[in-house]
Scaffold this motif. Structure first.
Motif, PDB file in Angstrom:
ATOM      1  N   ALA A  33      83.189  43.982  47.573  1.00  0.00           N
ATOM      2  CA  ALA A  33      83.629  44.308  46.313  1.00  0.00           C
ATOM      3  C   ALA A  33      83.321  45.036  45.836  1.00  0.00           C
ATOM      4  CB  ALA A  33      84.185  43.031  45.325  1.00  0.00           C
ATOM      5  N   ASP A  34      81.524  44.332  45.017  1.00  0.00           N
ATOM      6  CA  ASP A  34      81.103  45.409  44.759  1.00  0.00           C
ATOM      7  C   ASP A  34      80.676  46.959  45.221  1.00  0.00           C
ATOM      8  OD1 ASP A  34      80.386  42.998  42.783  1.00  0.00           O
ATOM      9  OD2 ASP A  34      78.784  42.226  43.988  1.00  0.00           O
ATOM     10  N   GLU A  35      80.986  46.607  46.823  1.00  0.00           N
ATOM     11  CA  GLU A  35      80.481  48.026  47.555  1.00  0.00           C
ATOM     12  C   GLU A  35      81.182  48.381  46.761  1.00  0.00           C
ATOM     13  OE1 GLU A  35      77.822  49.294  48.511  1.00  0.00           O
ATOM     14  OE2 GLU A  35      76.210  47.812  48.253  1.00  0.00           O
ATOM     15  N   VAL A  36      82.726  48.895  46.983  1.00  0.00           N
ATOM     16  CA  VAL A  36      83.531  48.982  47.055  1.00  0.00           C
ATOM     17  C   VAL A  36      84.484  49.762  45.712  1.00  0.00           C
ATOM     18  CG1 VAL A  36      86.570  49.019  46.811  1.00  0.00           C
ATOM     19  CG2 VAL A  36      85.375  48.442  48.724  1.00  0.00           C
ATOM     20  N   ASN A  37      83.751  48.719  44.269  1.00  0.00           N
ATOM     21  CA  ASN A  37      83.793  49.452  42.967  1.00  0.00           C
ATOM     22  C   ASN A  37      82.959  49.830  42.899  1.00  0.00           C
ATOM     23  OD1 ASN A  37      85.988  47.476  42.306  1.00  0.00           O
ATOM     24  ND2 ASN A  37      84.113  45.539  42.196  1.00  0.00           N
ATOM     25  N   LYS A  38      81.539  50.228  43.578  1.00  0.00           N
ATOM     26  CA  LYS A  38      80.263  51.078  43.268  1.00  0.00           C
ATOM     27  C   LYS A  38      81.154  52.622  43.320  1.00  0.00           C
ATOM     28  CE  LYS A  38      75.848  52.001  43.787  1.00  0.00           C
ATOM     29  NZ  LYS A  38      75.389  53.292  44.844  1.00  0.00           N
ATOM     30  N   PHE A  39      81.595  52.215  45.060  1.00  0.00           N
ATOM     31  CA  PHE A  39      82.085  53.501  45.382  1.00  0.00           C
ATOM     32  C   PHE A  39      82.979  54.413  44.684  1.00  0.00           C
ATOM     33  CE2 PHE A  39      84.964  55.628  48.032  1.00  0.00           C
ATOM     34  CZ  PHE A  39      84.759  56.953  48.741  1.00  0.00           C
ATOM     35  N   GLU A  40      83.980  53.731  44.033  1.00  0.00           N
ATOM     36  CA  GLU A  40      85.116  54.244  43.312  1.00  0.00           C
ATOM     37  C   GLU A  40      84.637  54.115  42.313  1.00  0.00           C
ATOM     38  OE1 GLU A  40      87.771  51.434  42.686  1.00  0.00           O
ATOM     39  OE2 GLU A  40      89.171  50.845  44.682  1.00  0.00           O
ATOM     40  N   GLY A  41      83.605  54.030  41.453  1.00  0.00           N
ATOM     41  CA  GLY A  41      82.929  54.067  40.079  1.00  0.00           C
ATOM     42  C   GLY A  41      82.723  55.646  40.091  1.00  0.00           C
ATOM     43  N   ASP A  42      81.589  55.427  41.165  1.00  0.00           N
ATOM     44  CA  ASP A  42      80.440  57.162  41.688  1.00  0.00           C
ATOM     45  C   ASP A  42      82.307  58.300  41.855  1.00  0.00           C
ATOM     46  OD1 ASP A  42      78.738  55.821  41.833  1.00  0.00           O
ATOM     47  OD2 ASP A  42      78.118  55.070  43.395  1.00  0.00           O
ATOM     48  N   SER A  43      83.394  57.905  42.820  1.00  0.00           N
ATOM     49  CA  SER A  43      83.810  58.943  42.642  1.00  0.00           C
ATOM     50  C   SER A  43      84.870  59.122  42.322  1.00  0.00           C
ATOM     51  CB  SER A  43      85.387  58.439  44.197  1.00  0.00           C
ATOM     52  OG  SER A  43      84.571  58.059  45.154  1.00  0.00           O
ATOM     53  N   SER A  44      84.916  58.724  40.601  1.00  0.00           N
ATOM     54  CA  SER A  44      85.581  58.697  39.294  1.00  0.00           C
ATOM     55  C   SER A  44      84.405  59.994  38.359  1.00  0.00           C
ATOM     56  CB  SER A  44      86.216  57.918  38.673  1.00  0.00           C
ATOM     57  OG  SER A  44      86.648  57.601  37.482  1.00  0.00           O
ATOM     58  N   ASN A  45      83.819  58.981  38.534  1.00  0.00           N
ATOM     59  CA  ASN A  45      82.474  60.274  38.230  1.00  0.00           C
ATOM     60  C   ASN A  45      81.706  61.650  38.545  1.00  0.00           C
ATOM     61  OD1 ASN A  45      81.659  57.842  36.071  1.00  0.00           O
ATOM     62  ND2 ASN A  45      80.241  57.334  37.612  1.00  0.00           N
ATOM     63  N   GLN A  46      82.201  61.222  39.917  1.00  0.00           N
ATOM     64  CA  GLN A  46      81.624  63.046  40.633  1.00  0.00           C
ATOM     65  C   GLN A  46      83.472  63.818  40.663  1.00  0.00           C
ATOM     66  OE1 GLN A  46      81.131  61.781  44.994  1.00  0.00           O
ATOM     67  NE2 GLN A  46      79.395  60.963  44.557  1.00  0.00           N
ATOM     68  N   GLN A  47      84.369  63.025  40.643  1.00  0.00           N
ATOM     69  CA  GLN A  47      85.947  63.790  40.072  1.00  0.00           C
ATOM     70  C   GLN A  47      86.137  64.423  39.255  1.00  0.00           C
ATOM     71  OE1 GLN A  47      89.090  61.250  40.963  1.00  0.00           O
ATOM     72  NE2 GLN A  47      90.292  63.237  40.648  1.00  0.00           N
ATOM     73  N   ASN A  48      85.360  63.573  37.871  1.00  0.00           N
ATOM     74  CA  ASN A  48      85.445  63.783  36.455  1.00  0.00           C
ATOM     75  C   ASN A  48      84.259  65.198  36.510  1.00  0.00           C
ATOM     76  OD1 ASN A  48      87.425  61.827  35.331  1.00  0.00           O
ATOM     77  ND2 ASN A  48      85.290  60.658  35.048  1.00  0.00           N
ATOM     78  N   GLU A  49      83.126  65.196  37.019  1.00  0.00           N
ATOM     79  CA  GLU A  49      82.679  65.718  37.607  1.00  0.00           C
ATOM     80  C   GLU A  49      82.341  67.442  37.731  1.00  0.00           C
ATOM     81  OE1 GLU A  49      78.998  67.681  35.979  1.00  0.00           O
ATOM     82  OE2 GLU A  49      79.421  65.829  35.183  1.00  0.00           O
ATOM     83  N   PHE A  50      83.625  66.947  38.357  1.00  0.00           N
ATOM     84  CA  PHE A  50      83.522  68.306  39.614  1.00  0.00           C
ATOM     85  C   PHE A  50      85.049  69.017  39.082  1.00  0.00           C
ATOM     86  CE2 PHE A  50      87.289  69.958  42.219  1.00  0.00           C
ATOM     87  CZ  PHE A  50      86.576  70.829  43.608  1.00  0.00           C
ATOM     88  N   GLN A  51      85.303  67.769  38.077  1.00  0.00           N
ATOM     89  CA  GLN A  51      86.894  68.605  37.348  1.00  0.00           C
ATOM     90  C   GLN A  51      86.175  69.515  35.932  1.00  0.00           C
ATOM     91  OE1 GLN A  51      90.179  68.087  38.116  1.00  0.00           O
ATOM     92  NE2 GLN A  51      90.294  70.129  36.242  1.00  0.00           N
ATOM     93  N   ASN A  53      83.389  70.759  36.099  1.00  0.00           N
ATOM     94  CA  ASN A  53      82.662  72.128  36.498  1.00  0.00           C
ATOM     95  C   ASN A  53      83.964  73.127  36.449  1.00  0.00           C
ATOM     96  OD1 ASN A  53      79.679  71.180  36.630  1.00  0.00           O
ATOM     97  ND2 ASN A  53      80.072  69.901  38.448  1.00  0.00           N
ATOM     98  N   ILE A  54      84.930  73.048  37.411  1.00  0.00           N
ATOM     99  CA  ILE A  54      86.138  73.140  37.115  1.00  0.00           C
ATOM    100  C   ILE A  54      86.842  74.102  35.725  1.00  0.00           C
ATOM    101  CG2 ILE A  54      88.887  74.215  37.936  1.00  0.00           C
ATOM    102  CD1 ILE A  54      86.373  73.654  40.018  1.00  0.00           C
ATOM    103  N   THR A  55      86.451  73.070  34.871  1.00  0.00           N
ATOM    104  CA  THR A  55      87.088  73.683  33.998  1.00  0.00           C
ATOM    105  C   THR A  55      86.297  74.869  32.792  1.00  0.00           C
ATOM    106  OG1 THR A  55      87.679  71.178  33.039  1.00  0.00           O
ATOM    107  CG2 THR A  55      87.649  72.623  31.551  1.00  0.00           C
ATOM    108  N   ASP A  56      85.022  74.160  33.127  1.00  0.00           N
ATOM    109  CA  ASP A  56      83.568  74.961  32.511  1.00  0.00           C
ATOM    110  C   ASP A  56      83.777  77.129  33.072  1.00  0.00           C
ATOM    111  OD1 ASP A  56      83.254  72.970  30.890  1.00  0.00           O
ATOM    112  OD2 ASP A  56      81.485  72.316  31.885  1.00  0.00           O
ATOM    113  N   GLN A  57      84.185  76.487  34.485  1.00  0.00           N
ATOM    114  CA  GLN A  57      84.475  78.177  35.002  1.00  0.00           C
ATOM    115  C   GLN A  57      84.916  78.827  35.120  1.00  0.00           C
ATOM    116  OE1 GLN A  57      84.130  77.069  39.537  1.00  0.00           O
ATOM    117  NE2 GLN A  57      81.902  76.355  39.429  1.00  0.00           N
ATOM    118  N   GLN A  58      86.196  77.919  34.778  1.00  0.00           N
ATOM    119  CA  GLN A  58      87.918  78.747  34.003  1.00  0.00           C
ATOM    120  C   GLN A  58      88.308  79.404  32.816  1.00  0.00           C
ATOM    121  OE1 GLN A  58      91.283  75.803  34.677  1.00  0.00           O
ATOM    122  NE2 GLN A  58      92.460  77.488  33.978  1.00  0.00           N
ATOM    123  N   ASN A  59      87.304  78.642  31.510  1.00  0.00           N
ATOM    124  CA  ASN A  59      86.661  78.620  30.403  1.00  0.00           C
ATOM    125  C   ASN A  59      86.355  79.964  30.489  1.00  0.00           C
ATOM    126  OD1 ASN A  59      88.481  76.613  29.840  1.00  0.00           O
ATOM    127  ND2 ASN A  59      86.839  75.239  28.946  1.00  0.00           N
TER     128      ASN A  59
END
Length: 202
Positions: A33-51, A53-59
């Motif tokens: 469970a800890d590994e899954v939660n950690k993965f999901e948190g990392d994925s969410s952070n990466q997605q937010n960071e990606f989003q 970056n996309i928003t900054d590039q669009q702006n």
């Protein structure tokens, strides 16, 4: 994503007591469970960071496009203002040139007209002098030989500037002209003839 639970599995296989087995199972599940939660948190952070970056590039892209459009509009406006200024200057220069040429032409025409009037005045003076000289010559000739001089002088119609071969030809021409009186003779009747204008002969 992989979760290493080999130690938990070995412990379960070697455990004798039920409590140890449950503890190993619980620890393995918690680890997963800890590994899954950690993965999901990392994925969410990466997605937010990606989003982000996309928003900054669009702006940045939109800002760049807006700047290019503004620069282009400023350039077009500046070129149009320069063109209108240059066109206005050319129109003013053309109007000034036309005005100067017209004034020079009028001055030239006036000068030529004044010169022509001066020459005409000189010609009239010369003509008057010539006529006076001619009249004096006639007077002198009449004094010496009145009959022949007056006859020669009478051959010339000074009103119409025509000279006849002899006095008789001039008198015949005059009589033919007087043979018919027009209805409207103008000032001829007022100056020379004192009778009613009826269009008849006399």
């Amino acid at each position: 994503m992989s979760v290493d639970v080999s130690k938990e599995c070995d412990f379960i296989n070697q455990a004798i007591l039920g409590g140890d087995v449950r503890k190993s199972l619980s620890g393995g599940i918690q680890k997963i469970a800890d590994e899954v939660n950690k993965f999901e948190g990392d994925s969410s952070n990466q997605q937010n960071e990606f989003q982000k970056n996309i928003t900054d590039q669009q702006n940045n892209y939109e800002d760049k496009i807006t700047k290019q459009q503004n620069d282009y509009e400023d350039k077009i406006t500046k070129q149009q203002n320069n063109y209108e200024t240059d066109l206005s200057k050319k129109e003013n220069d053309f109007e000034g040139s036309i005005k100067n040429e017209q004034q020079a032409y009028e001055k030239n025409i006036t000068g030529r007209q004044d010169n022509l009037e001066g020459r005409q005045g000189n010609l009239e003076v010369r003509q008057t002098n010539l006529e006076n000289t001619f009249d004096q010559e006639i007077e002198n000739a009449v004094s010496n030989n009145p009959s022949s001089a007056e006859t020669v002088y009478a051959r010339t119609d000074h009103v119409n500037n025509k000279t006849y071969n002899n006095l008789g030809e001039r008198l015949d021409t005059l009589m033919n002209q007087l043979g018919y009186i027009p209805v409207d003779g103008g000032s001829f009747f007022d100056d020379y003839i004192e009778f009613k204008k009826d269009g008849g002969t006399f």
